[in-house]
Design a protein around this motif. Structure first.
Motif, PDB file in Angstrom:
ATOM      1  N   ASN A   1       0.834  -1.208   0.000  1.00 34.94           N
ATOM      2  CA  ASN A   1       0.000   0.000   0.000  1.00 34.94           C
ATOM      3  C   ASN A   1       0.867   1.255   0.000  1.00 34.94           C
ATOM      4  N   GLY A   2       1.820   1.293   0.924  1.00 32.61           N
ATOM      5  CA  GLY A   2       2.663   2.472   1.062  1.00 32.61           C
ATOM      6  C   GLY A   2       3.492   2.759  -0.173  1.00 32.61           C
TER       7      GLY A   2
ATOM      8  N   ALA B   1       4.168   5.307  -6.712  1.00 31.89           N
ATOM      9  CA  ALA B   1       3.324   5.267  -7.913  1.00 31.89           C
ATOM     10  C   ALA B   1       2.314   6.400  -7.914  1.00 31.89           C
ATOM     11  N   ARG B   2       2.208   7.086  -6.750  1.00 35.09           N
ATOM     12  CA  ARG B   2       1.331   8.250  -6.583  1.00 35.09           C
ATOM     13  C   ARG B   2      -0.132   7.938  -6.915  1.00 35.09           C
ATOM     14  N   ILE B   3      -0.558   6.751  -6.511  1.00 38.42           N
ATOM     15  CA  ILE B   3      -1.961   6.372  -6.633  1.00 38.42           C
ATOM     16  C   ILE B   3      -2.676   6.842  -5.374  1.00 38.42           C
ATOM     17  N   LEU B   4      -3.855   7.380  -5.509  1.00 41.20           N
ATOM     18  CA  LEU B   4      -4.595   7.921  -4.370  1.00 41.20           C
ATOM     19  C   LEU B   4      -4.784   6.857  -3.289  1.00 41.20           C
TER      20      LEU B   4
ATOM     21  N   ILE C   1      -8.014   4.777  -3.565  1.00 43.37           N
ATOM     22  CA  ILE C   1      -8.024   3.757  -4.615  1.00 43.37           C
ATOM     23  C   ILE C   1      -7.112   2.597  -4.257  1.00 43.37           C
ATOM     24  N   THR C   2      -5.912   2.919  -3.788  1.00 44.31           N
ATOM     25  CA  THR C   2      -4.933   1.875  -3.457  1.00 44.31           C
ATOM     26  C   THR C   2      -5.451   0.939  -2.379  1.00 44.31           C
TER      27      THR C   2
ATOM     28  N   LEU D   1      -8.137  -3.893  -0.167  1.00 46.67           N
ATOM     29  CA  LEU D   1      -9.266  -4.481   0.550  1.00 46.67           C
ATOM     30  C   LEU D   1      -9.769  -5.719  -0.194  1.00 46.67           C
ATOM     31  N   LEU D   2      -9.952  -5.572  -1.500  1.00 45.40           N
ATOM     32  CA  LEU D   2     -10.438  -6.689  -2.310  1.00 45.40           C
ATOM     33  C   LEU D   2      -9.399  -7.789  -2.426  1.00 45.40           C
ATOM     34  N   ALA D   3      -8.136  -7.390  -2.616  1.00 47.80           N
ATOM     35  CA  ALA D   3      -7.071  -8.377  -2.778  1.00 47.80           C
ATOM     36  C   ALA D   3      -6.858  -9.183  -1.498  1.00 47.80           C
ATOM     37  N   ALA D   4      -6.812  -8.500  -0.361  1.00 46.29           N
ATOM     38  CA  ALA D   4      -6.595  -9.190   0.911  1.00 46.29           C
ATOM     39  C   ALA D   4      -7.759 -10.119   1.233  1.00 46.29           C
ATOM     40  N   ARG D   5      -8.967  -9.696   0.925  1.00 47.19           N
ATOM     41  CA  ARG D   5     -10.128 -10.558   1.166  1.00 47.19           C
ATOM     42  C   ARG D   5     -10.037 -11.803   0.290  1.00 47.19           C
TER      43      ARG D   5
END
Length: 334
Positions: A118-119, A125-128, A131-132, A137-141
């Motif tokens: 995430n960090g 990558a300067r993704i908000l 959004i990140t 959340l979806l990936a970890a689930r």
């Protein structure tokens, strides 16, 4: 009489001072009033059993809120903490036959890695952050369900893994002790170390912090890594306390953490916050639901567990609105 000392200015100044006091101490006053109400209304409310039960159960939310405090102070947000905790609970349960420490370290390491990702994405990558962490959340689930085989994973009871969630020292749950230690360390880090000052500086004004020579990207990576680690520790407690790694658990935990942080006075815009106030916010929410459980037991009301999400959402909205109003009044003074 000068314009500066006109009655209107003096009245505005008084309102701003009141707003400042409410923003700083309002949550503590609210907690004290709730405790007084509960003590007067319910027998055993302040008894050791109920107090330690509330502390033990809310230790998971407290740890997640601690990591979230550092994230929000930088002006970020972490929506993935509930799913990361669920993932860590599964890893902890799978490793529980090897004993408490291998399971604890393995689960926290796995969750920390997700926080690190995430960090890195947010900082470089300067993704908000929204959004990140939503993607995480979806990936970890998905990872939790994948490792668990789409079902709860029973822990091993023979190698000491459940001692963390179910054991106690002199009647005080280990989880409550762990929560207290974590918040003491967190408070010292935020207020007494260069890293803590850097976190506050980045949240206050990122560009100014960069001009001061601070490594803003590194600070962001570290706070999201910390958030992942705290979610991982909460996940281990979840598995140890309830005897199973639960891939579908953790829904709405991010809302609880954010509500606890914000009700404690930490600004969602960043730059201002307190670890101690977050702990008070955690306890305030915990006591509110504890009182609701007592009322359910008395038959006064009948609220299902699903209503807790509704109450958390409404509570968070109310706190954000009040915080905005208090901040505006305080700003008018300056």
């Amino acid at each position: 009489m000068s314009l500066l000392n006109s009655p209107a200015d003096l009245a505005q100044d008084r309102r701003a001072r009141v707003a400042s006091v409410l923003q700083r101490y309002g949550v503590l006053v609210a907690l004290a009033l709730l405790l007084l109400f509960g003590a007067l209304r319910y027998p055993g409310f302040l008894g050791a059993y109920n107090v330690f039960t509330v502390l033990g159960y809310n230790s998971m939310f407290g740890l997640i809120a601690l990591g979230m405090t550092f994230v929000i102070i930088t002006g970020g947000i972490d929506l993935s903490v509930g799913s990361v905790a669920a993932f860590a609970s599964v890893i902890g349960a799978l490793l529980s036959p090897h004993g408490l420490w291998p399971a604890l370290l393995g689960a926290v390491a796995a969750a920390t890695l997700l926080g690190l990702i995430n960090g890195l994405l947010i900082a470089y990558a300067r993704i908000l952050p929204f959004i990140t962490t939503l993607a995480m959340l979806l990936a970890a689930r998905g990872l939790a369900l994948l490792f668990a085989g789409n079902q709860s994973v029973s822990v091993d009871y023979d190698h000491g893994f459940t001692a963390l969630g179910q054991g106690n020292l002199g009647g005080v749950p280990y989880t409550a002790i762990l929560l207290g230690v974590a918040y003491i360390v967190g408070a010292l880090v935020l207020r007494s170390t260069p890293f803590g000052r850097h976190v506050l500086a980045v949240g206050g004004n990122e560009e100014a912090a960069r001009l001061m020579g601070l490594n803003v990207e590194r600070v962001k990576v570290l706070v999201y890594t910390l958030s992942g680690a705290m979610a991982g520790l909460a996940g281990v407690i979840l598995a140890s306390q309830f005897g199973a790694g639960q891939p579908t658990e953790g829904l709405g935990w991010e809302l609880t953490a954010i509500a606890s942080v914000v009700v404690g006075g930490t600004l969602l815009t960043g730059g201002l916050g307190s670890v101690g106030s977050t702990l008070v916010g955690v306890l305030l929410l915990g006591i509110i639901f504890n009182i609701l459980n007592f009322e359910n037991g008395r038959g006064t009301i009948s609220l299902s567990a699903y209503w807790q999400s509704v109450i958390r959402g409404a509570f968070l909205l109310l706190v954000v609105v009040l915080q905005n109003q208090l901040t505006q009044r305080k700003g008018r003074r300056t």
